[in-house]
Scaffold this motif. Sequence first.
Motif, PDB file in Angstrom:
ATOM      1  N   THR A  94      -4.534   7.421  34.667  1.00  0.00           N
ATOM      2  CA  THR A  94      -4.835   6.091  34.110  1.00  0.00           C
ATOM      3  C   THR A  94      -3.574   5.468  33.522  1.00  0.00           C
ATOM      4  O   THR A  94      -3.326   4.285  33.661  1.00  0.00           O
ATOM      5  CB  THR A  94      -5.900   6.204  32.986  1.00  0.00           C
ATOM      6  OG1 THR A  94      -6.371   7.522  32.949  1.00  0.00           O
ATOM      7  CG2 THR A  94      -7.019   5.266  33.213  1.00  0.00           C
TER       8      THR A  94
ATOM      9  N   ASP B 289      -5.361   6.436  24.952  1.00  0.00           N
ATOM     10  CA  ASP B 289      -3.902   6.536  25.139  1.00  0.00           C
ATOM     11  C   ASP B 289      -3.347   5.247  25.727  1.00  0.00           C
ATOM     12  O   ASP B 289      -2.322   4.730  25.287  1.00  0.00           O
ATOM     13  CB  ASP B 289      -3.560   7.702  26.078  1.00  0.00           C
ATOM     14  CG  ASP B 289      -4.079   9.021  25.525  1.00  0.00           C
ATOM     15  OD1 ASP B 289      -4.187   9.102  24.287  1.00  0.00           O
ATOM     16  OD2 ASP B 289      -4.389   9.926  26.312  1.00  0.00           O
TER      17      ASP B 289
ATOM     18  N   GLU C  80      -6.638  13.078  33.751  1.00  0.00           N
ATOM     19  CA  GLU C  80      -6.024  12.412  32.597  1.00  0.00           C
ATOM     20  C   GLU C  80      -4.566  12.137  32.936  1.00  0.00           C
ATOM     21  O   GLU C  80      -3.914  12.936  33.594  1.00  0.00           O
ATOM     22  CB  GLU C  80      -6.131  13.358  31.389  1.00  0.00           C
ATOM     23  CG  GLU C  80      -5.948  12.686  30.056  1.00  0.00           C
ATOM     24  CD  GLU C  80      -6.858  11.492  29.868  1.00  0.00           C
ATOM     25  OE1 GLU C  80      -6.324  10.382  29.904  1.00  0.00           O
ATOM     26  OE2 GLU C  80      -8.069  11.646  29.691  1.00  0.00           O
TER      27      GLU C  80
ATOM     28  N   HIS D 261     -12.190   4.934  19.303  1.00  0.00           N
ATOM     29  CA  HIS D 261     -10.743   4.805  19.120  1.00  0.00           C
ATOM     30  C   HIS D 261     -10.470   4.009  17.846  1.00  0.00           C
ATOM     31  O   HIS D 261     -11.282   3.218  17.431  1.00  0.00           O
ATOM     32  CB  HIS D 261     -10.110   4.000  20.262  1.00  0.00           C
ATOM     33  CG  HIS D 261     -10.693   4.289  21.592  1.00  0.00           C
ATOM     34  ND1 HIS D 261     -10.586   5.519  22.176  1.00  0.00           N
ATOM     35  CD2 HIS D 261     -11.396   3.514  22.458  1.00  0.00           C
ATOM     36  CE1 HIS D 261     -11.191   5.485  23.354  1.00  0.00           C
ATOM     37  NE2 HIS D 261     -11.693   4.292  23.547  1.00  0.00           N
TER      38      HIS D 261
ATOM     39  N   PHE E 148     -14.425   8.511  26.597  1.00  0.00           N
ATOM     40  CA  PHE E 148     -13.281   8.795  27.461  1.00  0.00           C
ATOM     41  C   PHE E 148     -13.076  10.259  27.822  1.00  0.00           C
ATOM     42  O   PHE E 148     -12.019  10.656  28.230  1.00  0.00           O
ATOM     43  CB  PHE E 148     -12.002   8.162  26.902  1.00  0.00           C
ATOM     44  CG  PHE E 148     -11.632   8.578  25.530  1.00  0.00           C
ATOM     45  CD1 PHE E 148     -11.966   7.753  24.463  1.00  0.00           C
ATOM     46  CD2 PHE E 148     -10.931   9.732  25.276  1.00  0.00           C
ATOM     47  CE1 PHE E 148     -11.590   8.100  23.187  1.00  0.00           C
ATOM     48  CE2 PHE E 148     -10.569  10.080  23.996  1.00  0.00           C
ATOM     49  CZ  PHE E 148     -10.902   9.261  22.949  1.00  0.00           C
ATOM     50  N   SER E 149     -14.104  11.067  27.644  1.00  0.00           N
ATOM     51  CA  SER E 149     -13.934  12.420  28.179  1.00  0.00           C
ATOM     52  C   SER E 149     -14.703  12.574  29.492  1.00  0.00           C
ATOM     53  O   SER E 149     -14.783  13.643  30.046  1.00  0.00           O
ATOM     54  CB  SER E 149     -14.401  13.429  27.162  1.00  0.00           C
ATOM     55  OG  SER E 149     -15.677  13.071  26.760  1.00  0.00           O
TER      56      SER E 149
ATOM     57  N   ASP F 180      -9.540   3.603  27.569  1.00  0.00           N
ATOM     58  CA  ASP F 180      -8.879   4.879  27.325  1.00  0.00           C
ATOM     59  C   ASP F 180      -7.949   4.756  26.108  1.00  0.00           C
ATOM     60  O   ASP F 180      -7.092   3.885  26.076  1.00  0.00           O
ATOM     61  CB  ASP F 180      -8.092   5.249  28.582  1.00  0.00           C
ATOM     62  CG  ASP F 180      -7.476   6.629  28.475  1.00  0.00           C
ATOM     63  OD1 ASP F 180      -6.701   6.843  27.527  1.00  0.00           O
ATOM     64  OD2 ASP F 180      -7.777   7.462  29.344  1.00  0.00           O
TER      65      ASP F 180
ATOM     66  N   SER G 127     -13.427   3.924  35.190  1.00  0.00           N
ATOM     67  CA  SER G 127     -13.976   3.644  33.859  1.00  0.00           C
ATOM     68  C   SER G 127     -15.490   3.661  33.873  1.00  0.00           C
ATOM     69  O   SER G 127     -16.126   3.201  32.942  1.00  0.00           O
ATOM     70  CB  SER G 127     -13.515   2.265  33.392  1.00  0.00           C
ATOM     71  OG  SER G 127     -14.188   1.289  34.144  1.00  0.00           O
TER      72      SER G 127
ATOM     73  N   LYS H  85     -14.037  11.111  32.525  1.00  0.00           N
ATOM     74  CA  LYS H  85     -13.235  10.348  33.490  1.00  0.00           C
ATOM     75  C   LYS H  85     -13.362  10.983  34.866  1.00  0.00           C
ATOM     76  O   LYS H  85     -13.393  12.199  35.000  1.00  0.00           O
ATOM     77  CB  LYS H  85     -11.766  10.349  33.063  1.00  0.00           C
ATOM     78  CG  LYS H  85     -11.538   9.551  31.820  1.00  0.00           C
ATOM     79  CD  LYS H  85     -11.786   8.108  32.109  1.00  0.00           C
ATOM     80  CE  LYS H  85     -11.859   7.315  30.840  1.00  0.00           C
ATOM     81  NZ  LYS H  85     -12.713   6.188  30.930  1.00  0.00           N
TER      82      LYS H  85
END
Length: 629
Positions: free
Chosen positions: A440, A470, A437, A535, A430-431, A468, A424, A433
């Motif tokens: 996490t 998701d 993908e 988000h 969050f692009s 993140d 993190s 990382k």
Amino acid sequence: AIEADGRDMKALFRRSQALQKLGRLDQAVSDLQRCVSLEPKNKAFQEALRALGSSMHEKMKTMSCTDSKVEQMFQILLDPEEKDADKKQKAAQNLIVLAREEAGAEKIFQSDGVRLLTQLLDTAKADLMLAALRTLVGLCSGHRSRTMAILAELGAPRLSAVLGVEHEQVSLAACNLLHVMFDSLKEGLQKDFRGKEDAVVLDSSKDLKLLIKHLLELLALEGASAHGRDNALNLLIKVVPRKSPKETNNSMSLWVIDQGLKKILEVGGTVCGAPGSLPVTENSRMSASVLLSKLYDDLKCDAERENFHHLCEDYVKSWFEGHELSGKLRAIQTVSCLLQGPSDAGNRVLELEGIMDSVLSLCASVCEAHQLVAVEALIHAADKAKRASFITANGVSLLKEIYKHSERDSIRIRALVGLCKLGSAGGTDFSMKQFAEGSTMKLAKRNETIDAGTRRWAVEGLAYLTFDADVKEEFVEDKAAMQAMFHLAKSEDRSVLYAVASPLVNCTNSYDHEEPDPQMLELAKYAKQHIPEQHPKLLMAGVVSALACMVKSENPALTNSCRELISRVFLALVEEAEDRGGVVAQGGGKALIPLSLEGTEVGQTKAAQALAKITITSNPEMAFPGERV
């Protein structure tokens, strides 16, 4: 006025009223008699004198009654022949109630009560010790001279010995008594100073230092209980640092750092289960970190901070260099404790030669206890972005190895948290990382079937993972995981407060973020520059009661930054008018009041805004029953 003119009736009458309210009836009567002799026909004076006479008569009656009662109660409690438990319990209860009133407390004190209470303490029977300690609380509350006399009679060594007993309730009662004593000695209440004749201001700084010295000694005492050690740490947190930066005198903190920093580090560096280690609870290390942090924040200049760093470095070196493996573990555990508290000091110590290498090599140890200490240190060390990149280069493969091959959940979860932290490092953006993908998501999935201590680490991992989108959505939809986290927030283990508050801030998007300039955004898109995305905000069932429970805890782990996180979540929860009724129904309104009165400036403002939003839509009498507007 009376000093200037002894025949000033108005002043004499006023003074008699004041003395009467203070309960000093004999002095009040002499002032009134003087008024009557100066103006015999004044009806008001005559009435007042008559009323005072009857209330004095009542007082004499109750006093003579109280006298015999006090003696009776002590007789019942100290009589070895007395077998009636109910009778003893009633006597103890009566003593405690009596001590809560000024007249009763004075009576017990005058009737040789302190010596008799000391005898009760020396019986080593839990119920009698509790009665004695609770009675002493009444005697010491808000009365400086009495507190000093009691301290002289009981002695600081005896008090600290009672604090260190195995019986949890007794230790807690002793902690409460010492806290009341500290308050009385610090305040030196005005009710003791009665005009010229006895305005001898007693100097209580020696007594304060004596008590603190014994508390510090208790920390490193092998015979002291784990609860006693925790209570001593909590007391030091409450009484040593300045209450506000407006107070200029931080000499008490400096004195504690010189006298006891190494003893505090000894508790913080204790490796559970190691031979010869001090008995500690799961909260001890956290309390030691909080105390170190408060002491460090109380320092005013670079020279004072430099001294703090040197003492920490010397202590860690002494364990790291002169001992075998056990010493190295001790040193690494101490570094972990510092990183959780005054992180500047922790980072300085981490840069000492050989420490980081030892942490990395111990991570690969076959012994579970050693691996635990090293992995935890690595996780705390990854807090700094600069060091996180160093660990990403050197430690990620190691943590992945541990995660894949370790047999034990406790180690695997901790390795996961390390990976979460490093993953993190891109923050909310969050692009950026470092892990593929989806990995996490796998991390979040692992966080379920485990014991409470390890679950705490799992929540810590979620604090990073919920950056993140998701993971956040999946986590909020996973009711069981949510409830498990709220359950943890309400548990006895108070070191989880910050860890629980962090994912909630992430899930409600209640952190500060600057709104970018729309024109700049357009330019960035045109230049194919990367733009961080936000988000959507998520709301959860049961969150309010968990937050209310977290605020209620009287605990050093409820730090100001922790309060701020909770305030942020509350403000996000009351953003929509239709949600506010639910927040109030689950006790959110009551919980916000202490948050708006104490904490960081940002936290207090957020809590006050949340209160304002609730009050705009609901009737304050309903939302805050029993509170004045």
